[in-house]
Design an enzyme around this catalytic site. Structure first.
Site, PDB file in Angstrom:
ATOM      1  N   LYS A 102       0.850  -1.194   0.000  1.00 58.57           N
ATOM      2  CA  LYS A 102       0.000   0.000   0.000  1.00 58.57           C
ATOM      3  C   LYS A 102       0.880   1.237   0.000  1.00 58.57           C
ATOM      4  O   LYS A 102       1.872   1.293   0.725  1.00 58.57           O
ATOM      5  CB  LYS A 102      -0.903   0.027   1.242  1.00 58.57           C
ATOM      6  CG  LYS A 102      -1.953  -1.069   1.286  1.00 58.57           C
ATOM      7  CD  LYS A 102      -2.760  -0.954   2.573  1.00 58.57           C
ATOM      8  CE  LYS A 102      -3.850  -2.010   2.642  1.00 58.57           C
ATOM      9  NZ  LYS A 102      -4.605  -1.916   3.916  1.00 58.57           N
ATOM     10  N   CYS A 124       5.737   3.868   7.391  1.00 53.27           N
ATOM     11  CA  CYS A 124       5.339   5.011   8.224  1.00 53.27           C
ATOM     12  C   CYS A 124       3.830   5.054   8.444  1.00 53.27           C
ATOM     13  O   CYS A 124       3.363   5.125   9.570  1.00 53.27           O
ATOM     14  CB  CYS A 124       5.814   6.310   7.593  1.00 53.27           C
ATOM     15  SG  CYS A 124       5.152   7.774   8.418  1.00 53.27           S
ATOM     16  N   GLY A 167      16.038   1.603  22.043  1.00 50.82           N
ATOM     17  CA  GLY A 167      16.022   2.740  21.128  1.00 50.82           C
ATOM     18  C   GLY A 167      14.616   3.267  20.955  1.00 50.82           C
ATOM     19  O   GLY A 167      13.723   2.991  21.763  1.00 50.82           O
ATOM     20  N   VAL A 168      14.395   4.011  19.876  1.00 47.96           N
ATOM     21  CA  VAL A 168      13.115   4.683  19.660  1.00 47.96           C
ATOM     22  C   VAL A 168      11.940   3.704  19.671  1.00 47.96           C
ATOM     23  O   VAL A 168      10.965   3.895  20.408  1.00 47.96           O
ATOM     24  CB  VAL A 168      13.139   5.462  18.324  1.00 47.96           C
ATOM     25  CG1 VAL A 168      11.755   6.040  18.022  1.00 47.96           C
ATOM     26  CG2 VAL A 168      14.180   6.581  18.373  1.00 47.96           C
ATOM     27  N   ILE A 169      12.012   2.656  18.877  1.00 52.93           N
ATOM     28  CA  ILE A 169      10.897   1.720  18.766  1.00 52.93           C
ATOM     29  C   ILE A 169      10.633   1.043  20.112  1.00 52.93           C
ATOM     30  O   ILE A 169       9.488   0.938  20.566  1.00 52.93           O
ATOM     31  CB  ILE A 169      11.167   0.673  17.667  1.00 52.93           C
ATOM     32  CG1 ILE A 169      11.297   1.351  16.299  1.00 52.93           C
ATOM     33  CG2 ILE A 169      10.066  -0.387  17.627  1.00 52.93           C
ATOM     34  CD1 ILE A 169      11.816   0.430  15.200  1.00 52.93           C
ATOM     35  N   GLU A 212      18.573  -3.415  27.135  1.00 51.88           N
ATOM     36  CA  GLU A 212      19.380  -2.610  26.208  1.00 51.88           C
ATOM     37  C   GLU A 212      20.860  -2.903  26.461  1.00 51.88           C
ATOM     38  O   GLU A 212      21.352  -2.728  27.577  1.00 51.88           O
ATOM     39  CB  GLU A 212      19.091  -1.116  26.388  1.00 51.88           C
ATOM     40  CG  GLU A 212      20.016  -0.173  25.645  1.00 51.88           C
ATOM     41  CD  GLU A 212      20.120  -0.466  24.162  1.00 51.88           C
ATOM     42  OE1 GLU A 212      21.251  -0.682  23.675  1.00 51.88           O
ATOM     43  OE2 GLU A 212      19.068  -0.481  23.471  1.00 51.88           O
ATOM     44  N   ARG A 244      15.745  -1.676  12.349  1.00 53.46           N
ATOM     45  CA  ARG A 244      15.170  -2.103  11.083  1.00 53.46           C
ATOM     46  C   ARG A 244      16.284  -2.242  10.051  1.00 53.46           C
ATOM     47  O   ARG A 244      17.258  -1.481  10.058  1.00 53.46           O
ATOM     48  CB  ARG A 244      14.130  -1.085  10.593  1.00 53.46           C
ATOM     49  CG  ARG A 244      12.954  -0.917  11.553  1.00 53.46           C
ATOM     50  CD  ARG A 244      11.940   0.086  11.036  1.00 53.46           C
ATOM     51  NE  ARG A 244      11.303  -0.346   9.806  1.00 53.46           N
ATOM     52  CZ  ARG A 244      10.232  -1.141   9.738  1.00 53.46           C
ATOM     53  NH1 ARG A 244       9.671  -1.582  10.843  1.00 53.46           N
ATOM     54  NH2 ARG A 244       9.712  -1.474   8.579  1.00 53.46           N
ATOM     55  N   ALA A 303      10.745   9.085   8.703  1.00 51.57           N
ATOM     56  CA  ALA A 303       9.873   9.363   7.562  1.00 51.57           C
ATOM     57  C   ALA A 303      10.155  10.732   6.969  1.00 51.57           C
ATOM     58  O   ALA A 303      10.183  10.889   5.743  1.00 51.57           O
ATOM     59  CB  ALA A 303       8.410   9.264   7.997  1.00 51.57           C
ATOM     60  N   HIS A 325       3.089  33.457  26.599  1.00 50.59           N
ATOM     61  CA  HIS A 325       2.958  32.982  27.971  1.00 50.59           C
ATOM     62  C   HIS A 325       1.484  32.728  28.285  1.00 50.59           C
ATOM     63  O   HIS A 325       0.642  33.544  27.935  1.00 50.59           O
ATOM     64  CB  HIS A 325       3.498  34.044  28.942  1.00 50.59           C
ATOM     65  CG  HIS A 325       3.291  33.700  30.384  1.00 50.59           C
ATOM     66  ND1 HIS A 325       4.087  32.798  31.057  1.00 50.59           N
ATOM     67  CD2 HIS A 325       2.365  34.127  31.277  1.00 50.59           C
ATOM     68  CE1 HIS A 325       3.674  32.694  32.302  1.00 50.59           C
ATOM     69  NE2 HIS A 325       2.623  33.485  32.478  1.00 50.59           N
TER      70      HIS A 325
END
Length: 462
Positions: free
Chosen positions: A41, A46, A181-183, A202, A267, A314, A439
């Protein structure tokens, strides 16, 4: 059009993810005749298995946390649990709406869209659905897939990838997340909000190891407060099924057990068996090698996105795809400064940054030439209202520009837009300090940090 052997496109794109479709849309806008080939698709990882669905899950988790914690704001609410099918319905509606919009964009730009599994068949053609699609130039944008470690098989049952996690039909009682990490930290954060008992493994010495060390430490402190457990500095050895779940053993012999193991070790590029090497494209460990203008060593072939060894984001794919389209259309292009790309980890609290770390700055400029300042969000009115803690850290070359902005706290991802302007326009602290920030906003904290760095702090100590 693809079935007409006489048709030669200006640009044939293999892969319809962020980089591929951005190149298609921009190329068509500039008058190029574009063919876009995608086996699944349009929108790629992303939209369908990455940025968008994970952020939907994280937002659902945020709502769950707010329901649990509502009384601290004077609101009486009852949290009754997570309706997993309803969460997926919400997530899928977001994806479907964006997907339909993207399909409409591609059709309106007159891009020739070909659904099928393509393979590079020459330096100027891609074979798909038994036909050969010819182009004056070919753009490779076949993206990435979740990867694993040697000897660790992702089976989709108890040992799963992020793809499996996004469609899981239940909230696991306990989970080990392999990779901080991020994921890894995003899924750990979302699942913790849903009620899962989490342990992150980790191998490096910090969570979010690519961020400034101060940001990593702040994230670790926040995760401890949330009850998210983690083991740092020791690498994975093996995983095996138990009667009720999975047992993970580390290199030092330490063992952890949980219902599921989420493998979030990064990845890897999708390039095997697609004809790249046969056509002479230079590769390294599956990645396609490119120069600063995204050109491969084959003059008629470029590559973008997760397929090349740049930041796997992305928005980097978008920028790289646009760069290629504009270069092919004859416009003047400027190479991407990857340090100037905003980076956001959407856990709770969020981690956002742009520019270089303090350690990297000292390596480049010398320790005596680098100034770092931390502004605590405790001095920011809107952050107090939101009950979020964290810091904004600025890294400056002494008497010069700000070369790094590192932020931890809820909604800090929304502040990184101004931060990237500060970095990319090589702003001096005094120049940012002149700007008036609204503010009470969290954005004001960025202004206050620069006021302090410029030597005139307002809501912070000297």
């Amino acid at each position: 059009m693809a079935n007409d052997a006489s048709t030669v496109f200006d640009l044939v794109i293999l892969g319809g993810g962020s980089g591929g479709y951005a190149a298609a849309l921009r190329g068509a806008q500039l008058g190029l005749d574009v063919a876009l080939i995608e086996k699944d698709k349009v929108g790629g990882t992303c939209l369908h298995r990455g940025c968008i669905p994970t952020k939907a899950l994280l937002h659902a988790g945020e709502i769950a946390d707010q329901a649990r914690e509502s009384e601290q704001f004077g609101v009486k609410a009852t949290f009754e649990g997570i309706d997993v099918p309803a969460v997926h319905k919400y997530k899928d509606e977001v994806i479907t709406g964006l997907y339909k919009g993207l399909q409409g964009l591609i059709a309106s730009r007159k891009v020739t869209y070909i659904e099928g599994e393509g393979r590079l068949s020459s330096p100027t053609s891609v074979d798909v659905n038994g036909q050969r699609v010819q182009g004056r130039h070919v753009l490779l944008a076949t993206g990435s897939v979740p990867k694993s470690l040697p000897g660790l098989e992702i089976d989709g049952n108890r040992i799963i990838s992020s793809d499996h996690a996004l469609v899981l039909d239940r909230v696991p009682q306990s989970a080990i997340v392999l990779g901080g990490g991020v994921i890894g930290v995003e899924f750990a954060s979302a699942w913790k909000s849903f009620g899962t008992d989490i342990t992150i493994i980790e191998g490096l010495k910090h969570l979010a190891p690519l961020e400034d060390e101060n940001s990593s430490k702040l994230l670790e402190r926040a995760f401890r407060k949330r009850g998210i457990k983690f083991n740092l500095g020791t690498f994975f050895s093996k995983a095996e099924y138990t009667q009720n779940g999975v047992k993970v053993t580390l290199a030092d012999g330490k063992e952890f057990e949980a219902e599921v193991l989420l493998v979030a070790v990064g990845r890897g590029p999708v390039s095997a068996g697609l004809g790249y090497e046969e056509q002479g494209v230079a590769m390294d460990r599956g990645y396609v090698l490119v120069d600063e203008y995204m050109r491969t060593n084959v003059p008629t072939i470029s590559a973008v996105g997760d397929l090349v060894p740049t930041l796997q984001l992305a928005h980097v794919g978008f920028a790289e795809g646009i760069l290629v389209a504009e270069r092919l259309a004859g416009l003047k292009t400027v190479p991407i400064d990857y340090d100037g790309v905003p980076r956001v980890t959407y856990c709770h609290p969020e981690v956002a940054s742009v520019g270089i770390t303090e350690a990297k700055a000292k390596e480049i400029y010398g320790a005596d030439k680098v100034v770092a300042l931390k502004y605590n969000l405790a001095g920011n009115g809107k952050s107090k209202i939101l009950k979020t803690a964290g810091e904004i850290k600025l890294v400056q070359v002494k008497d010069g520009a700000v070369v790094g902005v590192h932020m931890v706290g809820d909604r800090m991802g929304e502040q990184v837009g101004e931060a990237q302007l500060i970095y990319n326009w090589e702003a001096l602290p005094a120049e940012v300090a002149q700007l008036i920030h609204a503010h009470p906003t969290q954005n004001e904290a960025l202004g206050e940090a620069h006021l302090a760095l410029a030597g005139k702090p307002l809501h912070s100590h000297d």
